[in-house]
Design an enzyme around this catalytic site. Sequence first.
Site, PDB file in Angstrom:
ATOM      1  N   ASP A 234      47.150  13.180  14.869  1.00  0.00           N
ATOM      2  CA  ASP A 234      46.971  14.553  15.344  1.00  0.00           C
ATOM      3  C   ASP A 234      47.953  14.813  16.476  1.00  0.00           C
ATOM      4  O   ASP A 234      48.215  13.944  17.303  1.00  0.00           O
ATOM      5  CB  ASP A 234      45.527  14.812  15.782  1.00  0.00           C
ATOM      6  CG  ASP A 234      45.066  13.914  16.912  1.00  0.00           C
ATOM      7  OD1 ASP A 234      45.243  14.293  18.090  1.00  0.00           O
ATOM      8  OD2 ASP A 234      44.517  12.822  16.623  1.00  0.00           O
TER       9      ASP A 234
ATOM     10  N   ASP B  64      37.740  21.498  17.606  1.00  0.00           N
ATOM     11  CA  ASP B  64      37.770  20.457  18.633  1.00  0.00           C
ATOM     12  C   ASP B  64      36.837  20.893  19.752  1.00  0.00           C
ATOM     13  O   ASP B  64      37.162  21.784  20.537  1.00  0.00           O
ATOM     14  CB  ASP B  64      39.211  20.292  19.134  1.00  0.00           C
ATOM     15  CG  ASP B  64      39.345  19.266  20.249  1.00  0.00           C
ATOM     16  OD1 ASP B  64      38.312  18.730  20.712  1.00  0.00           O
ATOM     17  OD2 ASP B  64      40.491  19.012  20.664  1.00  0.00           O
TER      18      ASP B  64
ATOM     19  N   GLU C 270      34.720  19.336  22.875  1.00  0.00           N
ATOM     20  CA  GLU C 270      34.603  18.137  23.701  1.00  0.00           C
ATOM     21  C   GLU C 270      34.513  18.540  25.159  1.00  0.00           C
ATOM     22  O   GLU C 270      34.390  19.723  25.485  1.00  0.00           O
ATOM     23  CB  GLU C 270      35.804  17.215  23.465  1.00  0.00           C
ATOM     24  CG  GLU C 270      37.146  17.889  23.762  1.00  0.00           C
ATOM     25  CD  GLU C 270      38.333  16.959  23.571  1.00  0.00           C
ATOM     26  OE1 GLU C 270      38.446  16.014  24.383  1.00  0.00           O
ATOM     27  OE2 GLU C 270      39.122  17.180  22.634  1.00  0.00           O
TER      28      GLU C 270
END
Length: 288
Positions: free
Chosen positions: A87, A176, A178
Amino acid sequence: MRDDPAPGRMGCVRSLMAFFRGRSRLCLTGALTGLLMFLSSPPAASEPSGGAPERGSAYMGIGVLAHDGESGSPPPAARASQTEGVDVSSHQGDVDWQTLWDSGTRWAYTKATEGTSYTNPYFTQQYDGSFDLGMVRGAYHFATPDTAGGAAQADWFVQHGGGWSNDAKTLPGALDIEWNPYGDACYGKSQSGMVSWIRDFLNRYKSRTGRDAVIYTATSWWTECTGGYDGFGATNPLWIARYASTVGPLPAGWTSYTMWQYTSSGATVGDHDIFNGSQDRLREFATG
């Protein structure tokens, strides 16, 4: 002819001198008082060194690395049943995809967006470059639930590279979610508020693309910020972040992972990941 200096420090100095000649006590008293106040007052606060990164600069794993760190364990043993991936974000700039291909990398995710204002300036080179070499590629969105709603961020993502096409080479978009690199770990949201935000994003993405988005997260963040919510495991593939030789416990709701980010390697080649299946299975996953 020079003008006399303006009254002030020079004038006070002259008055002090005059005092010692017996002509003034007033200025000395004021000067001594000011000096004592200066010495007893705390120093001015200095600007912090470091601080939060610039908005838009976050990347997949930035919070994981800060909170969980690298374990120091060796990477997982290579398995024929799993497929190596990577990534990338703007931190990698123009990526040398040929080198990654030659090293066995067969899939890639590129950061497309963040919030509702940021787009990756290297997105085209990264997203198309991996595709042109034959990699299966996808895009991810870095969530900032403190800046806009989940549906609005899903729209921004789809409009700026996060869509999906049924060509066997395009992976579903990834969310994503987090630790917040810019402030409060859970973006100022309650656990139920975070679950609602994620649900809004996932529902809008599904309605726009026809695919269920991948969820990238870490188990400890998921427990802290969603309260261990287990309602997405049946529909949304899991991309687990854990920098160790084993994947460890999974977030509530999932019994297996689809992808695993097992190390954060820094600026040049991106972070390393494993797809939990063969290359043929990877293409099947891309097809949906």
